[in-house]
Design a protein around this motif. Structure first.
Motif, PDB file in Angstrom:
ATOM      1  N   ASP A 100       0.831  -1.212   0.000  1.00 44.84           N
ATOM      2  CA  ASP A 100       0.000   0.000   0.000  1.00 44.84           C
ATOM      3  C   ASP A 100       0.864   1.261   0.000  1.00 44.84           C
ATOM      4  O   ASP A 100       0.550   2.241  -0.679  1.00 44.84           O
ATOM      5  N   ASP A 101       1.950   1.246   0.769  1.00 41.12           N
ATOM      6  CA  ASP A 101       2.852   2.397   0.813  1.00 41.12           C
ATOM      7  C   ASP A 101       3.564   2.580  -0.529  1.00 41.12           C
ATOM      8  O   ASP A 101       3.750   3.714  -0.995  1.00 41.12           O
ATOM      9  N   PHE A 102       3.960   1.472  -1.141  1.00 38.48           N
ATOM     10  CA  PHE A 102       4.639   1.533  -2.436  1.00 38.48           C
ATOM     11  C   PHE A 102       3.690   2.100  -3.495  1.00 38.48           C
ATOM     12  O   PHE A 102       4.058   2.965  -4.294  1.00 38.48           O
ATOM     13  N   GLU A 103       2.439   1.635  -3.472  1.00 36.43           N
ATOM     14  CA  GLU A 103       1.456   2.112  -4.441  1.00 36.43           C
ATOM     15  C   GLU A 103       1.190   3.604  -4.270  1.00 36.43           C
ATOM     16  O   GLU A 103       1.112   4.361  -5.255  1.00 36.43           O
ATOM     17  N   LYS A 104       1.068   4.053  -3.035  1.00 36.19           N
ATOM     18  CA  LYS A 104       0.810   5.461  -2.751  1.00 36.19           C
ATOM     19  C   LYS A 104       1.975   6.331  -3.226  1.00 36.19           C
ATOM     20  O   LYS A 104       1.770   7.395  -3.832  1.00 36.19           O
ATOM     21  N   LEU A 105       3.210   5.853  -2.987  1.00 39.82           N
ATOM     22  CA  LEU A 105       4.394   6.584  -3.407  1.00 39.82           C
ATOM     23  C   LEU A 105       4.465   6.688  -4.929  1.00 39.82           C
ATOM     24  O   LEU A 105       4.733   7.753  -5.480  1.00 39.82           O
ATOM     25  N   LEU A 106       4.205   5.590  -5.611  1.00 41.57           N
ATOM     26  CA  LEU A 106       4.232   5.598  -7.072  1.00 41.57           C
ATOM     27  C   LEU A 106       3.136   6.499  -7.651  1.00 41.57           C
ATOM     28  O   LEU A 106       3.330   7.147  -8.681  1.00 41.57           O
ATOM     29  N   ARG A 107       2.017   6.542  -6.961  1.00 39.87           N
ATOM     30  CA  ARG A 107       0.900   7.347  -7.458  1.00 39.87           C
ATOM     31  C   ARG A 107       1.255   8.825  -7.460  1.00 39.87           C
ATOM     32  O   ARG A 107       1.076   9.517  -8.468  1.00 39.87           O
ATOM     33  N   ILE A 108       1.788   9.336  -6.335  1.00 41.65           N
ATOM     34  CA  ILE A 108       2.068  10.771  -6.266  1.00 41.65           C
ATOM     35  C   ILE A 108       3.356  11.129  -6.997  1.00 41.65           C
ATOM     36  O   ILE A 108       3.460  12.199  -7.612  1.00 41.65           O
ATOM     37  N   ASN A 109       4.363  10.242  -6.968  1.00 43.22           N
ATOM     38  CA  ASN A 109       5.643  10.566  -7.597  1.00 43.22           C
ATOM     39  C   ASN A 109       5.625  10.396  -9.106  1.00 43.22           C
ATOM     40  O   ASN A 109       6.332  11.115  -9.820  1.00 43.22           O
ATOM     41  N   THR A 110       4.846   9.428  -9.607  1.00 41.23           N
ATOM     42  CA  THR A 110       4.913   9.074 -11.020  1.00 41.23           C
ATOM     43  C   THR A 110       3.593   9.280 -11.756  1.00 41.23           C
ATOM     44  O   THR A 110       3.535   9.988 -12.774  1.00 41.23           O
ATOM     45  N   LEU A 111       2.535   8.672 -11.249  1.00 33.69           N
ATOM     46  CA  LEU A 111       1.264   8.700 -11.972  1.00 33.69           C
ATOM     47  C   LEU A 111       0.669  10.108 -12.056  1.00 33.69           C
ATOM     48  O   LEU A 111       0.210  10.534 -13.124  1.00 33.69           O
ATOM     49  N   VAL A 112       0.671  10.846 -10.951  1.00 38.93           N
ATOM     50  CA  VAL A 112       0.063  12.183 -10.944  1.00 38.93           C
ATOM     51  C   VAL A 112       0.767  13.145 -11.908  1.00 38.93           C
ATOM     52  O   VAL A 112       0.095  13.851 -12.664  1.00 38.93           O
TER      53      VAL A 112
END
Length: 260
Positions: A100-112
């Protein structure tokens, strides 16, 4: 060169590089929308720079991005420069980072940031803009303890390079700072070691703004890092030596945290 009288969005604006961007850009009659999850620090920023506007949003949620563009449409109609700076790191072994932490990090750092590019084209197809994404020197050099963070920033780098090979990309700037003297490390973990070299946030942002004003597509704020990259091409033993030193820091930190 200067950035003057522009409509500018800065995410991650309440601290670190984002806060310094607001500070330096406010001096040139720019219209600034500061975005961050920390309402208290946004309020302090507004007190120091009364002319800015701000939105308190959680950019780990894609829906928050739509709120930014709704605000732009209602107040400005268009944006000239969008600094996609929000993001964070976790310092740990890759084995200890929860999914969950990895997904959240990837979401704000990369996907957004990637979705930001799409929204810019969707909302102002006929008006020029520049998207400036804060990547990292870790896009090129991995450092022990930053597996997820390095992956997220390397993903941004490859995204940008692919856009350029597909044709175009003059509207996109990636910035590759080294470790910066901000509270980045405190947020990444408890008492974590700082990777060498370290650069002041004022210097990083000054070089960022100068590069953006010149229309650069790649900005490396640290001349030291560029020299290190060059030296490593000539002397390939340099990087393994550097990584061994950083690995020792990581091992010492791991040992201390397990004994707390």
């Amino acid at each position: 060169m200067y950035i003057y009288n522009q409509n500018i969005v800065v995410t991650g604006a309440a601290s670190g590089i984002g806060k310094e961007l607001v500070c330096q850009l406010s001096a040139s009659n720019n219209h600034i929308l500061a975005v961050d999850i920390d309402l208290e620090k946004l309020g302090e920023l507004k007190n120091n720079y009364p002319k800015i506007e701000f939105l308190c949003l959680d950019l780990t949620q894609i829906e928050s991005l739509l709120e930014i563009f709704a605000w732009i449409h209602d107040h400005w109609k268009k944006v000239d420069i969008f600094f996609a700076n929000a993001g964070y790191a976790k310092y740990s072994s890759w084995k200890d980072l929860a999914a969950d932490d990895f997904e959240k990090l990837l979401r704000i750092n990369t996907l957004v940031p990637i979705e930001t590019a799409k929204q810019l084209f969707k909302n102002q197809p006929d008006y020029p803009f520049r998207l400036v994404i804060t990547a990292s020197a870790m896009s090129f050099w991995h450092i022990p303890g930053y597996g997820a963070y390095a992956a997220s920033k390397a993903g941004l780098h490859q995204f940008a390079e692919t856009i350029r090979t597909e044709g175009g990309g003059d509207w996109l700037t990636l910035v590759y700072p080294i470790a910066t003297k901000t509270k980045f490390f405190e947020k990444a973990g408890s008492s974590i070691p700082k990777a060498f070299p370290v650069q002041s946030v004022e210097s990083v942002v000054k070089i960022m703004i100068r590069g953006v004003a010149k229309g650069k597509t790649r900005i490396f704020p640290s001349r030291t890092f560029r020299i290190i990259q060059l030296v490593n091409r000539i002397l390939p033993v340099f990087k393994p030596t550097y990584l061994k030193l950083e690995k020792n820091k990581f091992d010492n930190w791991t040992h201390k945290t397990k004994n707390l």
